[in-house]
Design an enzyme around this catalytic site. Sequence first.
Site, PDB file in Angstrom:
ATOM      1  N   GLU A 182      10.965  -8.469  -2.692  1.00 38.42           N
ATOM      2  CA  GLU A 182      11.539  -7.236  -2.167  1.00 38.42           C
ATOM      3  C   GLU A 182      10.864  -7.007  -0.830  1.00 38.42           C
ATOM      4  O   GLU A 182       9.681  -6.649  -0.770  1.00 38.42           O
ATOM      5  CB  GLU A 182      11.295  -6.074  -3.132  1.00 38.42           C
ATOM      6  N   LEU A 183      11.604  -7.245   0.240  1.00 37.71           N
ATOM      7  CA  LEU A 183      11.012  -7.339   1.572  1.00 37.71           C
ATOM      8  C   LEU A 183      11.398  -6.132   2.429  1.00 37.71           C
ATOM      9  O   LEU A 183      11.696  -5.073   1.920  1.00 37.71           O
ATOM     10  CB  LEU A 183      11.419  -8.670   2.209  1.00 37.71           C
TER      11      LEU A 183
ATOM     12  N   TRP B   2       0.796  -1.226   0.000  1.00 31.43           N
ATOM     13  CA  TRP B   2       0.000   0.000   0.000  1.00 31.43           C
ATOM     14  C   TRP B   2       0.828   1.276   0.000  1.00 31.43           C
ATOM     15  O   TRP B   2       0.289   2.351  -0.233  1.00 31.43           O
ATOM     16  CB  TRP B   2      -0.936   0.024   1.217  1.00 31.43           C
ATOM     17  N   ASN B   3       2.119   1.193   0.268  1.00 30.37           N
ATOM     18  CA  ASN B   3       2.869   2.451   0.410  1.00 30.37           C
ATOM     19  C   ASN B   3       3.213   3.090  -0.937  1.00 30.37           C
ATOM     20  O   ASN B   3       3.185   4.303  -1.080  1.00 30.37           O
ATOM     21  CB  ASN B   3       4.125   2.243   1.255  1.00 30.37           C
TER      22      ASN B   3
ATOM     23  N   SER C  98       6.066  -7.290   3.381  1.00 29.74           N
ATOM     24  CA  SER C  98       6.723  -7.660   4.632  1.00 29.74           C
ATOM     25  C   SER C  98       7.462  -8.984   4.506  1.00 29.74           C
ATOM     26  O   SER C  98       7.151  -9.827   3.655  1.00 29.74           O
ATOM     27  CB  SER C  98       5.682  -7.760   5.755  1.00 29.74           C
TER      28      SER C  98
ATOM     29  N   CYS D 281      10.082   1.648   2.144  1.00 33.06           N
ATOM     30  CA  CYS D 281      10.937   0.522   2.545  1.00 33.06           C
ATOM     31  C   CYS D 281      12.393   0.938   2.648  1.00 33.06           C
ATOM     32  O   CYS D 281      13.132   0.459   3.510  1.00 33.06           O
ATOM     33  CB  CYS D 281      10.774  -0.640   1.574  1.00 33.06           C
TER      34      CYS D 281
ATOM     35  N   GLU E   7      11.806  -2.472  11.993  1.00 33.47           N
ATOM     36  CA  GLU E   7      11.357  -1.584  10.911  1.00 33.47           C
ATOM     37  C   GLU E   7      10.077  -0.889  11.362  1.00 33.47           C
ATOM     38  O   GLU E   7       9.002  -1.474  11.337  1.00 33.47           O
ATOM     39  CB  GLU E   7      11.113  -2.379   9.623  1.00 33.47           C
TER      40      GLU E   7
ATOM     41  N   LYS F 152      -2.148  -8.073  -8.247  1.00 34.15           N
ATOM     42  CA  LYS F 152      -2.883  -8.044  -6.981  1.00 34.15           C
ATOM     43  C   LYS F 152      -2.348  -6.882  -6.132  1.00 34.15           C
ATOM     44  O   LYS F 152      -1.247  -6.936  -5.615  1.00 34.15           O
ATOM     45  CB  LYS F 152      -2.701  -9.370  -6.236  1.00 34.15           C
ATOM     46  N   PRO F 153      -3.132  -5.802  -5.975  1.00 29.76           N
ATOM     47  CA  PRO F 153      -2.710  -4.699  -5.112  1.00 29.76           C
ATOM     48  C   PRO F 153      -3.042  -4.972  -3.662  1.00 29.76           C
ATOM     49  O   PRO F 153      -3.778  -5.919  -3.330  1.00 29.76           O
ATOM     50  CB  PRO F 153      -3.531  -3.526  -5.647  1.00 29.76           C
TER      51      PRO F 153
END
Length: 460
Positions: free
Chosen positions: A229-230, A131-132, A208, A263, A361, A155-156
Amino acid sequence: MNNDVYDVVDPATLDLIGQAPQHDQADVAQAAQAASKVARSWSSDRDARRALLREIARRVRAESARLGRILSLEQGKILSEATGEFLVGADLFDYYADLDWDEVSNLPERAGRSLEVHNLPVGLVGTITPWNFPISLLCVKLAPALAAGCTVVAKPSATTPLSTIALVELLNEILPSGVLCARTSHNRAVNVALASEPLVRKISFTGSIEVGTSLAASALESVKRVTLELGGNDPAFVLDDADVESTAEGIVRSAFRNSGQVCMAVKQVYVPCSLKSEFVEAVVAQAKQLTLGHGIDPATTMGPVHSSKQRDFVRGLVSDAVDSGARLASGEDSLPDLPGYFMPPTVVVDAQPGMGLVDDEQFGPALPIVEYDDLDAAIDHVNASEFGLGASVWSSDARRAHETALTIDAGTVWINQHTVVELDAPFGGQKASGVGRERGPWGLDEYLETRTINSRLPLT
């Protein structure tokens, strides 16, 4: 197709701004079947794909103001940054339209044998985005996937689906039917369906660590490829020769961008004892220049946190740090007269390694400043963590900064800047911060599969 819908609200005003479909496994299977019917024709003509990608870039730029408003309302970020996401997406479509690669290459002949190496599209791709940055993080997957000849189910995040739906609708005015579709849900139903759907051959996920590792485990059951990409907990190391004013400005710009919900934002700052007081004063002065408000208000320079859950999580980390001996240098400012999830830009000094605000984080508008007298020990502490997405070094000595950067375990290390990404440079994390790379030719490679044709001359 499932006719259920769910509500999407503005995190600044809590007003209802739209509804999104509640899709399920059957809807994902239907999309996969449609993609399979067009996959061969879509992958067969690279020049045609390039032309369509350039047209997509043109149309996205033309519609960026309309699309940006949708994103600002559902995500909370300021309008200029929301519009900027679509402009970044357009740049990505143009970049991959122009990027050249060998579809077929030849190895040296040997003993009557010739060998060809073919670079083929991996197949149907499921993109799962957070969502960011709903649009730029979709386009960094979508542009290379389409360029490579893949089909895509997008898929958003459950809370920011409307901008993705609008973008996909626009692209589907250009693309052949079945190449691209969006599937949305207020829970993990679509994520699970994409990971288990046999026709999906790759999952590209940003989000995440917890969700990413769970998806990767599910994808492995049907031997899907994954790009992950976490999370990140990016440190900024301020050296004792840094220019305090410009360093403070750059760090605040990164740390509080999108209310800290980035992130690769600066999430912890290490400053030498000799600069602490001066640096803290400069950071606080920069933070106080930010104006909280509704993202679509031109006067706003920082919007709300995206959800009450995220805001309360960050508040809890700040409270725990203060209870353990840290103190607030800023963060008690008044909030806008709106009912949404606002939190002022919060600077925490006398923070220590071991505090959750430092080691975890936080993903919000809170910046811990850690004082150090041993730079190597500070770097060792950060390198020992599970994170390795990004970091930065701030110094007036270019050689010293570069030597320091080489000692940091991160996928990207910036010098005298932070949160800057390039179209043609690889981006991704080390350790638990990710698997694979996005952007540049490395990003394209994530969507290509190799095949070898090994030919022997007929026997006579």
